[in-house]
Design a protein around this motif. Structure first.
Motif, PDB file in Angstrom:
ATOM      1  N   GLU A 154       0.834  -1.204   0.000  1.00  0.00           N
ATOM      2  CA  GLU A 154       0.000   0.000   0.000  1.00  0.00           C
ATOM      3  C   GLU A 154       0.872   1.258   0.000  1.00  0.00           C
ATOM      4  O   GLU A 154       0.603   2.215  -0.715  1.00  0.00           O
ATOM      5  CB  GLU A 154      -0.893   0.028   1.251  1.00  0.00           C
ATOM      6  CG  GLU A 154      -2.011  -1.000   1.272  1.00  0.00           C
ATOM      7  CD  GLU A 154      -3.196  -0.568   0.415  1.00  0.00           C
ATOM      8  OE1 GLU A 154      -3.216   0.597  -0.035  1.00  0.00           O
ATOM      9  OE2 GLU A 154      -4.084  -1.409   0.180  1.00  0.00           O
ATOM     10  N   ARG A 157       2.318   3.169  -3.047  1.00  0.00           N
ATOM     11  CA  ARG A 157       1.513   4.099  -3.838  1.00  0.00           C
ATOM     12  C   ARG A 157       2.075   5.514  -3.791  1.00  0.00           C
ATOM     13  O   ARG A 157       1.764   6.340  -4.641  1.00  0.00           O
ATOM     14  CB  ARG A 157       0.102   4.173  -3.268  1.00  0.00           C
ATOM     15  CG  ARG A 157      -0.799   3.043  -3.622  1.00  0.00           C
ATOM     16  CD  ARG A 157      -2.207   3.433  -3.174  1.00  0.00           C
ATOM     17  NE  ARG A 157      -2.959   2.302  -2.661  1.00  0.00           N
ATOM     18  CZ  ARG A 157      -3.791   1.605  -3.420  1.00  0.00           C
ATOM     19  NH1 ARG A 157      -3.934   1.914  -4.673  1.00  0.00           N
ATOM     20  NH2 ARG A 157      -4.450   0.597  -2.904  1.00  0.00           N
ATOM     21  N   SER A 206      -1.466  -4.374 -10.504  1.00  0.00           N
ATOM     22  CA  SER A 206      -2.316  -3.358 -11.116  1.00  0.00           C
ATOM     23  C   SER A 206      -1.672  -1.978 -10.983  1.00  0.00           C
ATOM     24  O   SER A 206      -1.778  -1.152 -11.885  1.00  0.00           O
ATOM     25  CB  SER A 206      -3.730  -3.389 -10.531  1.00  0.00           C
ATOM     26  OG  SER A 206      -3.670  -3.314  -9.145  1.00  0.00           O
ATOM     27  N   ASN A 209       1.115  -1.865 -13.580  1.00  0.00           N
ATOM     28  CA  ASN A 209       0.556  -1.773 -14.927  1.00  0.00           C
ATOM     29  C   ASN A 209       0.078  -0.344 -15.186  1.00  0.00           C
ATOM     30  O   ASN A 209       0.282   0.207 -16.262  1.00  0.00           O
ATOM     31  CB  ASN A 209      -0.600  -2.771 -15.072  1.00  0.00           C
ATOM     32  CG  ASN A 209      -1.018  -2.942 -16.515  1.00  0.00           C
ATOM     33  OD1 ASN A 209      -0.178  -2.907 -17.416  1.00  0.00           O
ATOM     34  ND2 ASN A 209      -2.298  -3.089 -16.740  1.00  0.00           N
ATOM     35  N   LYS A 210      -0.530   0.236 -14.167  1.00  0.00           N
ATOM     36  CA  LYS A 210      -1.012   1.607 -14.297  1.00  0.00           C
ATOM     37  C   LYS A 210       0.154   2.547 -14.618  1.00  0.00           C
ATOM     38  O   LYS A 210       0.085   3.355 -15.543  1.00  0.00           O
ATOM     39  CB  LYS A 210      -1.694   2.024 -12.991  1.00  0.00           C
ATOM     40  CG  LYS A 210      -2.160   3.453 -12.964  1.00  0.00           C
ATOM     41  CD  LYS A 210      -2.797   3.799 -11.636  1.00  0.00           C
ATOM     42  CE  LYS A 210      -1.719   4.206 -10.643  1.00  0.00           C
ATOM     43  NZ  LYS A 210      -2.278   4.517  -9.315  1.00  0.00           N
ATOM     44  N   ARG A 214       0.831   4.606 -18.055  1.00  0.00           N
ATOM     45  CA  ARG A 214       0.899   6.067 -17.985  1.00  0.00           C
ATOM     46  C   ARG A 214       2.141   6.643 -18.642  1.00  0.00           C
ATOM     47  O   ARG A 214       2.128   7.775 -19.090  1.00  0.00           O
ATOM     48  CB  ARG A 214       0.889   6.504 -16.532  1.00  0.00           C
ATOM     49  CG  ARG A 214      -0.479   6.877 -16.109  1.00  0.00           C
ATOM     50  CD  ARG A 214      -0.418   7.534 -14.776  1.00  0.00           C
ATOM     51  NE  ARG A 214      -1.696   7.356 -14.125  1.00  0.00           N
ATOM     52  CZ  ARG A 214      -1.900   7.589 -12.855  1.00  0.00           C
ATOM     53  NH1 ARG A 214      -0.895   7.961 -12.093  1.00  0.00           N
ATOM     54  NH2 ARG A 214      -3.091   7.416 -12.354  1.00  0.00           N
ATOM     55  N   HIS A 217       1.820   8.674 -21.692  1.00  0.00           N
ATOM     56  CA  HIS A 217       1.354  10.059 -21.766  1.00  0.00           C
ATOM     57  C   HIS A 217       2.406  11.050 -21.315  1.00  0.00           C
ATOM     58  O   HIS A 217       2.149  12.227 -21.224  1.00  0.00           O
ATOM     59  CB  HIS A 217       0.097  10.224 -20.909  1.00  0.00           C
ATOM     60  CG  HIS A 217      -0.963   9.246 -21.259  1.00  0.00           C
ATOM     61  ND1 HIS A 217      -1.528   9.177 -22.511  1.00  0.00           N
ATOM     62  CD2 HIS A 217      -1.554   8.267 -20.531  1.00  0.00           C
ATOM     63  CE1 HIS A 217      -2.420   8.215 -22.538  1.00  0.00           C
ATOM     64  NE2 HIS A 217      -2.459   7.639 -21.348  1.00  0.00           N
ATOM     65  N   GLU A 266      -9.132  -8.364 -15.843  1.00  0.00           N
ATOM     66  CA  GLU A 266      -9.813  -7.104 -15.620  1.00  0.00           C
ATOM     67  C   GLU A 266      -8.850  -5.929 -15.850  1.00  0.00           C
ATOM     68  O   GLU A 266      -9.179  -4.959 -16.524  1.00  0.00           O
ATOM     69  CB  GLU A 266     -10.344  -7.066 -14.180  1.00  0.00           C
ATOM     70  CG  GLU A 266     -11.149  -5.828 -13.872  1.00  0.00           C
ATOM     71  CD  GLU A 266     -11.520  -5.741 -12.408  1.00  0.00           C
ATOM     72  OE1 GLU A 266     -10.746  -6.234 -11.554  1.00  0.00           O
ATOM     73  OE2 GLU A 266     -12.576  -5.176 -12.110  1.00  0.00           O
ATOM     74  N   GLN A 267      -7.648  -6.057 -15.292  1.00  0.00           N
ATOM     75  CA  GLN A 267      -6.660  -4.995 -15.466  1.00  0.00           C
ATOM     76  C   GLN A 267      -6.203  -4.905 -16.921  1.00  0.00           C
ATOM     77  O   GLN A 267      -6.112  -3.823 -17.476  1.00  0.00           O
ATOM     78  CB  GLN A 267      -5.436  -5.248 -14.573  1.00  0.00           C
ATOM     79  CG  GLN A 267      -5.724  -5.206 -13.089  1.00  0.00           C
ATOM     80  CD  GLN A 267      -6.138  -3.824 -12.614  1.00  0.00           C
ATOM     81  OE1 GLN A 267      -5.691  -2.811 -13.132  1.00  0.00           O
ATOM     82  NE2 GLN A 267      -7.030  -3.791 -11.622  1.00  0.00           N
ATOM     83  N   ASN A 270      -8.990  -3.455 -19.166  1.00  0.00           N
ATOM     84  CA  ASN A 270      -9.350  -2.066 -18.914  1.00  0.00           C
ATOM     85  C   ASN A 270      -8.236  -1.066 -19.174  1.00  0.00           C
ATOM     86  O   ASN A 270      -8.503   0.113 -19.358  1.00  0.00           O
ATOM     87  CB  ASN A 270      -9.858  -1.912 -17.480  1.00  0.00           C
ATOM     88  CG  ASN A 270     -11.282  -2.382 -17.369  1.00  0.00           C
ATOM     89  OD1 ASN A 270     -12.192  -1.791 -17.938  1.00  0.00           O
ATOM     90  ND2 ASN A 270     -11.483  -3.500 -16.694  1.00  0.00           N
ATOM     91  N   CYS A 271      -7.008  -1.529 -19.159  1.00  0.00           N
ATOM     92  CA  CYS A 271      -5.947  -0.549 -19.392  1.00  0.00           C
ATOM     93  C   CYS A 271      -5.983  -0.049 -20.834  1.00  0.00           C
ATOM     94  O   CYS A 271      -5.482   1.022 -21.135  1.00  0.00           O
ATOM     95  CB  CYS A 271      -4.568  -1.115 -19.032  1.00  0.00           C
ATOM     96  SG  CYS A 271      -3.883  -2.221 -20.247  1.00  0.00           S
TER      97      CYS A 271
END
Lengths: 811, 162
Positions: A154, A157, A206, A209-210, A214, A217, A266-267, A270-271
């Motif tokens: 956690e 993050r 996740s 991956n995020k 990213r 961008h 799911e990840q 959705n990515c």
């Protein structure tokens, strides 16, 4: 702070500084070494807090901030250079970890250490230290593993910068490598169980991956390509999460299908990022065991329908199918076979169609390629299920029909993929006859254009020849000949400007000719049907083609006639059947003449046929035999212009063999015809030699077939030889005359020895005297002359040796 | 036995939704200064540049635009910003007076190298300005980036496009 993420705008200051990448890297490395040294010195003195402070300084390099004149300057590190710093730093960090574990084991207590490291002012060092201490806590088993793991994952993050965050989390994965709980039920709740590990990795995954997605961008649009390259370099970091999951032994099929895979997918779905999706889908296939995939195939393929359109779905599906093809795990349970449950093939087949309809812009060749992978699966995993193959081909055919795709131009990508697809059953079955059992094979093949079909035909024939596929039934032969139609007839869709290299054409027609030799039915009557069928297919389509295809057919027919003769005792009608065969051959050879092909071909086929006929010698074969030989003679008269001597020699040779079949009338006619033609040759030496050959027609034969009358006619032999001497005398060239005389002498010797009563010693002596007289006027220095003289000597020697026979010769 | 380490009690956080995690950022802004072209002859000679904007910030009327601007237009923008707002406006690249003296052996301010150097400077300048949240409200910036011609007699003011 400007509200933009365009990093180039707020990094302006650093671009103006002269620090190059390499310089920055070198500086950072040196400074890491210094900090590490200080850290180790402090640890040697058991000054843990000082050690941690130096470790924190060292870790600051991973914040990619450099100090320049006491001002913080961001460093522009590429992922590769950042990785190098990361490796250097984490290497040194291990000393700290070892030290702490040692101290714990000596009995020191650092209860507040976990809190202490969190006072580190910069976030990057703080979290690296937290992870290091957390791992130590887990290793010494003083504190709740479950809570620490949850806390660590956690807390990470806190870093949202993609590059730094990815490496931080990679450090977390690396440190916890063998520390994750891996049991279904734990004895101690604080220790955690497999579910905690799954949650831990999935959350880490996740988040990573995020960050990874990213990166896309970050920075200017025009740098997109470079960024994509950098992202691809970093993909392993994200993939490590999946590897860790696959290493947890407590994850069974149920847990995988109920929790792990759905949450991974799911990840991934959705990515909505093609680079991430392509890599991760592939990664899932590679890291988890086959039996997991077998159980979750449907779920996986459903996720594929939701992937970004730019994802190369072909690669993903191909690796999955390859996995299934190679697996030793049983694909379908026994229940599926009996209870009409969907088999793996059914699922593939259905889902692939779904995937295709989910991508309206998918290129046709990619669609074909996808079905090709399914076809591959069908044949390799279900070798007995031709219906599966048919189904795949039918679906592909429907797609073409819906798109109105016909005469698909060769060299187009669609054509290439379709040809690849159609080659698969050929390659895998190694039996082209199986193709005839697949209803949609031919239908699909018809979508190719003329050139494409020809390519397929050649491939098919080569395969048959390589595997020596026997074509035993007339139906198969018929089907096959229809399939290779483009090689046999000029199709309506043959392009008007189609031109083919002559050598290629010959190679192609040779293939067809070789195919004829693969057609062999164990049943002779059926074999005759096959030959007739082939004849009908070859028809009269172009003299260029029948030149190559009809002769082998004639030879196959001759062969069949021999076979009938061998079984003549079991088959009463064998001679009638042979008669039919030879009539067939007669017509077939005549077709070659009508096509105005070089007469030599038909001429030789007739002569050959005559010999075969006389060897088989069935009843009433005289008429057809006469037809054969007379056609050959007619061709000799009308169509053969060159090399007449050779041709008449062939006729005479053949006649000598077959004369005994004929009755008196035909026999006399043939002999006379030969003699007349021999005497009419253009050149005197040719005339002389040919007439000499004719003597064989009157001597060396078997008794006549019909009435047993001997075909020896001493008188005629003598007449012929006299004629030879006369012709030789007309030769102006003395050396030619000399040569002919020597040759005629040999004939005389031969017939004298064979006790031809019309040949006398006097005749021999007369000729020998003539030769001796000839030889005096010759230029003996010439090689040719020498050879003839030697031959003459040999003849004389021969007679000397047999002086009893040749009594009275004047040497 | 296993206990909780000190200070692991954390404030619980709201989990991120998938959209929040994966959607593209809502604050993209890029200004390119590209394609320099030199026009006119003798005294009337000048170079202009394509100024291309790409953004998804709602304050801008359009997401993409392309206009042509010369150095004096940049100077005008800088003056307007200094007058009208309290922003410390970054400096423009040098005017290169030396290069504009007569009797030079080369092309002076029309040399390719110089134009490229100036282009980079201008690009840095306009990006810094356009990214500034206060400058983004100035009418002059919007006119500079979006309108095909600059009306130097405009009434200065703020833009409210939210």
């Amino acid at each position: 702070m400007p509200p933009t993420n365009a990093s180039n705008t707020h990094n302006m200051a650093s671009t103006s500084s002269n620090l190059t990448q390499d310089k920055q890297l070198q500086d950072a490395k040196v400074s890491i070494k210094t900090d590490a040294l200080l850290m180790k010195k402090s640890l040697d003195k058991i000054e843990l807090l000082d050690g941690i402070k130096h470790a924190s300084d060292m870790l600051n390099k991973l914040s990619s901030i450099a100090k320049m004149n006491n001002v913080d300057v961001p460093m522009q590190l590429s992922p590769k250079n950042y990785y190098e710093i990361y490796m250097n730093v984490t290497d040194e960090l291990r000393h700290l970890e070892t030290f702490m574990i040692d101290e714990f084991q000596k009995g020191f207590k650092f209860d507040d250490l976990y809190e202490l490291v969190q006072y580190s002012p910069a976030i990057i060092p703080r979290l690296y230290l937290l992870i290091t201490v957390g791992t130590v806590y887990i290793k010494i088993q003083e504190y709740s593993r479950k809570i620490i793991l949850k806390d660590l994952v956690e807390m990470c993050r806190g870093v949202q910068h993609p590059l730094r965050g990815l490496f931080l989390r990679n450090y977390l994965l690396q440190c916890t490598k063998n520390l994750l709980p891996d049991c279904v039920v734990s004895d101690n709740e604080e220790d955690g169980d497999i579910n905690d590990s799954i949650e831990f990795i999935l959350l880490n995954f996740s988040e990573m991956n995020k960050l990874w997605v990213r990166m896309q961008h970050q920075g200017h649009t025009r740098m997109k390509e470079k960024r994509e390259q950098e992202r691809k370099e970093l993909r392993l970091l994200v993939g490590t999460n999946l590897v860790r999951l696959s290493q947890l032994e407590s994850i069974n099929v149920d847990l995988y299908s109920s929790t792990v895979l759905p949450r991974l997918l799911e990840q991934v779905v959705n990515c909505n990022d093609e680079i991430a999706q392509e890599y991760l889908m592939e990664c899932i296939i590679q890291v988890f065991p086959d039996e997991f995939h077998v159980k979750t195939l449907e779920m996986y393929l459903k996720a594929c329908t939701n992937l970004h359109e730019d994802v190369n779905i072909r690669n993903v599906i191909t690796s999955l199918v390859d996995r299934f093809i190679k697996t030793t795990v049983k694909l379908d349970t026994d229940e599926t076979a009996t209870e009409q449950q969907a088999t793996i093939f059914d699922i593939f087949s259905r889902q692939i169609s779904e995937i295709i309809s989910s991508r309206p812009n998918m290129a046709v060749h990619d669609i074909v390629a996808l079905h090709t992978t399914v076809l591959n699966l069908a044949i390799k995993c279900y070798p007995d299920r031709i219906d599966y193959v048919d189904k795949v081909l039918e679906i592909t055919d429907t797609i073409f029909n819906n798109m109105n795709l016909d005469h698909i131009q060769s060299n187009s990508q669609v054509s290439k993929e379709l040809i690849k697809m159609l080659k698969i059953p050929i390659d895998l079955y190694k039996d082209i006859l199986k193709l005839l059992r697949i209803k949609y094979y031919t239908i699909l093949y018809e979508h190719l254009d003329y050139v494409g079909r020809k390519t397929m035909c050649q491939y098919l024939l080569n395969n048959a020849l390589e595997n020596e596929t026997k074509i035993e039934s007339p139906d198969d032969a018929d089907g096959l000949l229809q399939l290779i139609n483009p090689l046999i007839v000029d199709s309506s869709d043959k392009p008007a400007d189609y031109e083919q290299d002559a050598e290629d054409f010959i190679e192609e027609q040779t293939l067809v000719a070789r195919l004829i030799h693969l057609m062999q039915s164990p049943n002779l009557d059926e074999q005759f049907l096959i030959i007739n069928l082939a004849r009908k297919h070859f028809g009269a389509f172009g003299k260029d083609r029948i030149r190559y295809t009809l002769p082998p057919l004639v030879f196959r027919a001759y062969e069949l006639a021999y076979n009938y003769k061998q079984t003549s005792e079991q088959d009463e009608k064998w001679d009638k059947k042979c008669d039919k065969i030879f009539k067939f051959c007669f017509q077939t050879i005549n077709a070659l003449i009508k096509a105005e092909l070089p007469a030599e071909l038909a001429f030789r086929l007739f002569l050959n046929g005559s010999q075969v006929l006389c060897e088989i010698a069935y009843e009433n074969c005289e008429n057809i035999l006469y037809e054969f030989i007379s056609q050959a003679i007619a061709l000799y008269d009308e169509d053969i212009a060159t090399n007449k001597f050779n041709s008449i020699s062939l006729i005479i040779g053949t006649c000598q063999k077959i004369l005994h079949i004929f009755g008196e009338e035909n026999c006399d006619s043939l002999r006379q015809n030969c003699v007349n033609r021999a005497a009419k040759l253009l050149k005197k030496p040719d005339q002389c030699r040919a007439v000499a050959l004719c003597t064989n027609l009157f001597w060396n034969c078997k008794p006549r077939h019909s009435d047993g009358v001997s075909l020896r006619d001493a008188q005629k032999v003598n007449e012929c030889l006299k004629k030879c001497v006369k012709i030789a005398a007309q030769c102006v060239d003395t050396s030619a005359q000399f040569e002919l005389h020597v040759e005629i002498l040999n004939y005389y010797i031969h017939y004298f020895e064979m006790q031809n009563e019309n040949i006398t010693i006097d005749m021999l002596n007369e000729l020998i005297a003539k030769i001796k007289q000839d030889s005096t006027g010759l230029d003996k220095s010439q090689n040719e002359c020498q050879m003839i003289l030697e031959q003459f000597d040999r003849s004389l020697n021969y007679m000397r040796k047999k002086s009893i026979v040749f009594d009275g010769i004047l040497f | 036995m296993s206990t909780q380490p000190a200070t692991t009690a954390r404030i619980s956080i709201r989990p991120q939704t998938l959209r929040e995690a994966y959607d593209p950022p809502a604050n993209v802004l890029e200004v390119d200064v590209i394609n320099p072209e030199t026009h006119g002859v003798a005294n009337k000679r000048f170079t202009d540049y394509e100024v291309r904007l790409r953004t998804n910030l709602p304050v801008f009327k359009t997401k993409e635009s392309s206009v042509r601007r010369r150095f004096s237009d940049f100077e005008w923008l800088r003056n307007e910003l200094e007058k009208g707002s309290k922003i410390v406006v970054p400096l423009l690249p040098s005017k290169a007076w030396k290069r504009q003296l007569p009797f030079r052996s080369d092309d002076g301010i029309f040399e390719d190298e110089f134009i490229e150097e100036r282009r980079k400077g201008l690009e840095q300048f306009i990006n810094k300005v356009a990214c500034h949240p206060l400058a983004q409200n100035e009418k002059c910036l919007h006119m500079f980036l979006l309108e095909s011609t600059i009306d130097r007699n405009y009434t200065p003011g703020k833009v409210r496009n939210t």
